[in-house]
Scaffold this motif. Sequence first.
Motif, PDB file in Angstrom:
ATOM      1  N   LEU A   1      24.346  50.054  22.031  1.00 60.00           N
ATOM      2  CA  LEU A   1      25.311  50.939  22.807  1.00 60.00           C
ATOM      3  C   LEU A   1      26.622  50.536  22.675  1.00 60.00           C
ATOM      4  CD1 LEU A   1      25.797  52.904  25.122  1.00 60.00           C
ATOM      5  CD2 LEU A   1      25.358  51.027  26.601  1.00 60.00           C
ATOM      6  N   PRO A   2      27.307  50.896  21.644  1.00 57.50           N
ATOM      7  CA  PRO A   2      28.728  50.568  21.325  1.00 57.50           C
ATOM      8  C   PRO A   2      29.657  50.630  22.508  1.00 57.50           C
ATOM      9  CG  PRO A   2      28.290  52.624  19.895  1.00 57.50           C
ATOM     10  CD  PRO A   2      26.977  52.242  20.848  1.00 57.50           C
ATOM     11  N   LEU A   3      30.511  49.757  22.951  1.00 57.82           N
ATOM     12  CA  LEU A   3      31.265  49.810  24.087  1.00 57.82           C
ATOM     13  C   LEU A   3      32.726  49.437  23.659  1.00 57.82           C
ATOM     14  CD1 LEU A   3      28.837  48.066  26.784  1.00 57.82           C
ATOM     15  CD2 LEU A   3      29.618  50.748  26.451  1.00 57.82           C
ATOM     16  N   ARG A   4      33.887  49.855  23.684  1.00 56.74           N
ATOM     17  CA  ARG A   4      35.082  49.442  23.475  1.00 56.74           C
ATOM     18  C   ARG A   4      35.315  48.384  24.689  1.00 56.74           C
ATOM     19  NH1 ARG A   4      36.521  49.619  18.748  1.00 56.74           N
ATOM     20  NH2 ARG A   4      35.953  51.566  17.553  1.00 56.74           N
ATOM     21  N   THR A   5      35.682  47.257  24.117  1.00 50.39           N
ATOM     22  CA  THR A   5      35.827  46.273  25.054  1.00 50.39           C
ATOM     23  C   THR A   5      36.836  45.428  24.936  1.00 50.39           C
ATOM     24  OG1 THR A   5      33.188  45.993  25.085  1.00 50.39           O
ATOM     25  CG2 THR A   5      34.413  43.929  25.730  1.00 50.39           C
ATOM     26  N   ARG A   6      37.564  44.923  26.344  1.00 51.05           N
ATOM     27  CA  ARG A   6      38.456  43.893  26.159  1.00 51.05           C
ATOM     28  C   ARG A   6      38.396  42.994  27.025  1.00 51.05           C
ATOM     29  NH1 ARG A   6      43.323  43.723  29.874  1.00 51.05           N
ATOM     30  NH2 ARG A   6      42.234  45.402  31.075  1.00 51.05           N
ATOM     31  N   ILE A   7      38.441  41.578  26.625  1.00 51.97           N
ATOM     32  CA  ILE A   7      38.218  40.404  27.230  1.00 51.97           C
ATOM     33  C   ILE A   7      39.433  39.615  27.422  1.00 51.97           C
ATOM     34  CG2 ILE A   7      36.716  38.362  27.062  1.00 51.97           C
ATOM     35  CD1 ILE A   7      35.072  39.757  24.892  1.00 51.97           C
ATOM     36  N   ARG A   8      39.692  39.419  28.746  1.00 49.29           N
ATOM     37  CA  ARG A   8      40.757  38.662  29.109  1.00 49.29           C
ATOM     38  C   ARG A   8      40.290  37.215  29.728  1.00 49.29           C
ATOM     39  NH1 ARG A   8      42.573  41.781  32.787  1.00 49.29           N
ATOM     40  NH2 ARG A   8      42.510  40.130  34.375  1.00 49.29           N
TER      41      ARG A   8
ATOM     42  N   VAL B   1      32.149  49.457  32.456  1.00 53.61           N
ATOM     43  CA  VAL B   1      31.434  48.267  33.072  1.00 53.61           C
ATOM     44  C   VAL B   1      32.736  47.397  33.257  1.00 53.61           C
ATOM     45  CG1 VAL B   1      30.024  46.581  32.413  1.00 53.61           C
ATOM     46  CG2 VAL B   1      29.647  48.760  31.621  1.00 53.61           C
ATOM     47  N   ASP B   2      32.914  46.726  34.339  1.00 56.05           N
ATOM     48  CA  ASP B   2      33.576  45.682  34.545  1.00 56.05           C
ATOM     49  C   ASP B   2      32.918  44.487  34.940  1.00 56.05           C
ATOM     50  OD1 ASP B   2      36.356  47.013  34.322  1.00 56.05           O
ATOM     51  OD2 ASP B   2      35.655  48.204  35.820  1.00 56.05           O
ATOM     52  N   VAL B   3      33.422  43.206  34.475  1.00 59.45           N
ATOM     53  CA  VAL B   3      32.460  42.161  34.593  1.00 59.45           C
ATOM     54  C   VAL B   3      33.507  40.789  34.747  1.00 59.45           C
ATOM     55  CG1 VAL B   3      30.835  40.502  33.757  1.00 59.45           C
ATOM     56  CG2 VAL B   3      30.776  42.829  33.034  1.00 59.45           C
ATOM     57  N   THR B   4      33.345  40.167  35.723  1.00 59.00           N
ATOM     58  CA  THR B   4      34.120  38.912  35.859  1.00 59.00           C
ATOM     59  C   THR B   4      32.864  37.810  35.585  1.00 59.00           C
ATOM     60  OG1 THR B   4      35.551  39.834  37.581  1.00 59.00           O
ATOM     61  CG2 THR B   4      35.234  37.235  37.173  1.00 59.00           C
ATOM     62  N   ILE B   5      33.352  36.900  34.661  1.00 57.57           N
ATOM     63  CA  ILE B   5      32.349  35.994  34.193  1.00 57.57           C
ATOM     64  C   ILE B   5      32.941  34.483  34.634  1.00 57.57           C
ATOM     65  CG2 ILE B   5      31.020  34.910  32.421  1.00 57.57           C
ATOM     66  CD1 ILE B   5      31.122  37.535  30.631  1.00 57.57           C
TER      67      ILE B   5
ATOM     68  N   THR C   1      30.031  45.365  37.431  1.00 65.91           N
ATOM     69  CA  THR C   1      30.184  46.855  38.283  1.00 65.91           C
ATOM     70  C   THR C   1      30.006  47.731  37.187  1.00 65.91           C
ATOM     71  OG1 THR C   1      31.573  45.847  39.909  1.00 65.91           O
ATOM     72  CG2 THR C   1      31.752  48.367  39.524  1.00 65.91           C
ATOM     73  N   VAL C   2      29.097  48.637  37.351  1.00 64.48           N
ATOM     74  CA  VAL C   2      28.932  49.742  36.521  1.00 64.48           C
ATOM     75  C   VAL C   2      29.468  51.027  36.836  1.00 64.48           C
ATOM     76  CG1 VAL C   2      27.291  51.057  34.954  1.00 64.48           C
ATOM     77  CG2 VAL C   2      26.855  48.757  35.345  1.00 64.48           C
ATOM     78  N   ARG C   3      30.286  51.977  36.279  1.00 61.35           N
ATOM     79  CA  ARG C   3      30.903  52.968  36.710  1.00 61.35           C
ATOM     80  C   ARG C   3      30.456  54.255  35.928  1.00 61.35           C
ATOM     81  NH1 ARG C   3      34.585  49.051  37.592  1.00 61.35           N
ATOM     82  NH2 ARG C   3      35.362  49.163  39.859  1.00 61.35           N
ATOM     83  N   GLY C   4      30.439  55.593  36.666  1.00 55.59           N
ATOM     84  CA  GLY C   4      30.236  56.737  35.781  1.00 55.59           C
ATOM     85  C   GLY C   4      28.618  56.931  35.856  1.00 55.59           C
ATOM     86  N   PRO C   5      28.197  57.813  34.829  1.00 57.46           N
ATOM     87  CA  PRO C   5      26.921  58.229  35.009  1.00 57.46           C
ATOM     88  C   PRO C   5      25.919  57.134  34.690  1.00 57.46           C
ATOM     89  CG  PRO C   5      28.037  59.797  33.617  1.00 57.46           C
ATOM     90  CD  PRO C   5      29.114  58.796  33.997  1.00 57.46           C
ATOM     91  N   ALA C   6      26.459  56.060  34.024  1.00 55.77           N
ATOM     92  CA  ALA C   6      25.364  54.766  33.686  1.00 55.77           C
ATOM     93  C   ALA C   6      25.113  54.038  34.951  1.00 55.77           C
ATOM     94  CB  ALA C   6      26.383  53.969  32.749  1.00 55.77           C
ATOM     95  N   ALA C   7      25.923  54.073  36.249  1.00 63.12           N
ATOM     96  CA  ALA C   7      25.728  53.414  37.203  1.00 63.12           C
ATOM     97  C   ALA C   7      24.493  54.045  38.111  1.00 63.12           C
ATOM     98  CB  ALA C   7      26.880  53.723  38.170  1.00 63.12           C
TER      99      ALA C   7
ATOM    100  N   VAL D   1      36.208  41.121  31.898  1.00 64.92           N
ATOM    101  CA  VAL D   1      35.935  41.923  30.801  1.00 64.92           C
ATOM    102  C   VAL D   1      35.750  43.399  31.336  1.00 64.92           C
ATOM    103  CG1 VAL D   1      33.803  42.509  29.145  1.00 64.92           C
ATOM    104  CG2 VAL D   1      34.246  40.066  30.009  1.00 64.92           C
ATOM    105  N   HIS D   2      36.459  44.282  30.518  1.00 62.22           N
ATOM    106  CA  HIS D   2      36.208  45.837  30.866  1.00 62.22           C
ATOM    107  C   HIS D   2      35.653  46.432  29.580  1.00 62.22           C
ATOM    108  CE1 HIS D   2      37.408  49.872  32.234  1.00 62.22           C
ATOM    109  NE2 HIS D   2      37.834  50.074  31.274  1.00 62.22           N
ATOM    110  N   ALA D   3      34.742  47.271  29.607  1.00 64.12           N
ATOM    111  CA  ALA D   3      34.066  47.957  28.414  1.00 64.12           C
ATOM    112  C   ALA D   3      33.922  49.476  28.840  1.00 64.12           C
ATOM    113  CB  ALA D   3      32.806  47.281  27.999  1.00 64.12           C
ATOM    114  N   ARG D   4      34.219  50.285  27.779  1.00 63.89           N
ATOM    115  CA  ARG D   4      34.342  51.595  27.968  1.00 63.89           C
ATOM    116  C   ARG D   4      33.396  52.165  27.018  1.00 63.89           C
ATOM    117  NH1 ARG D   4      36.232  55.113  31.192  1.00 63.89           N
ATOM    118  NH2 ARG D   4      37.290  53.847  32.377  1.00 63.89           N
ATOM    119  N   ARG D   5      32.819  53.261  27.308  1.00 61.25           N
ATOM    120  CA  ARG D   5      32.254  54.368  26.352  1.00 61.25           C
ATOM    121  C   ARG D   5      32.131  55.726  27.187  1.00 61.25           C
ATOM    122  NH1 ARG D   5      27.453  54.500  21.931  1.00 61.25           N
ATOM    123  NH2 ARG D   5      27.078  56.588  22.232  1.00 61.25           N
ATOM    124  N   ALA D   6      32.891  56.627  26.354  1.00 62.08           N
ATOM    125  CA  ALA D   6      32.948  58.022  26.891  1.00 62.08           C
ATOM    126  C   ALA D   6      33.306  57.873  28.545  1.00 62.08           C
ATOM    127  CB  ALA D   6      31.744  58.727  26.798  1.00 62.08           C
TER     128      ALA D   6
END
Length: 148
Positions: free
Chosen positions: A56-63, A85-89, A109-115, A76-81
């Motif tokens: 499942l390819p996700l465009r991801t930004r890790i700060r 997905v937002d994650v604090t690690i 936290t998962v948002r959108g239909p994937a939730a 971490v913020h990841a998006r596909r269509a």
Amino acid sequence: MRIAGEFTTPSSGASLAGLTDRVDELTAVPTLDEVTNGPDGSVCALFSPVTPFGRLPLRTRIRTERADADGAVLAVHARRAQHAVDVTIELGFVPCDAGSRVTWSADLTVRGPAASVGQRVAREVAARAIAEVLQAAASLATPLSPHN
């Protein structure tokens, strides 16, 4: 949802924290492609974890919010269509005879239909994906020498 894990690596906490400045080496992590520096100092990548539905390819930004010899905090913020997905690690680096014990916990936290995917499935996929990418990244850190 909160998930957690731990593993041991032969590297020091300082070496693990230094990975945030070595973006070019992160291309060696099998689930990361197209790794670049974001304009805000973040790491941008195409993250493709294995799921029950295939990769499942996700465009991801890790700060990196904090990184030192004791641990790190990553946002971490990841998006596909329409899925996001937002994650604090939160990572902890504890010295041990073998190098460092890395503990991690993640608020996911998962948002959108994937939730709507069952919580159990999302939890298992996220825990495996996070553990795999953290362990692969840790393998890039410089191991402690036998004299340290």
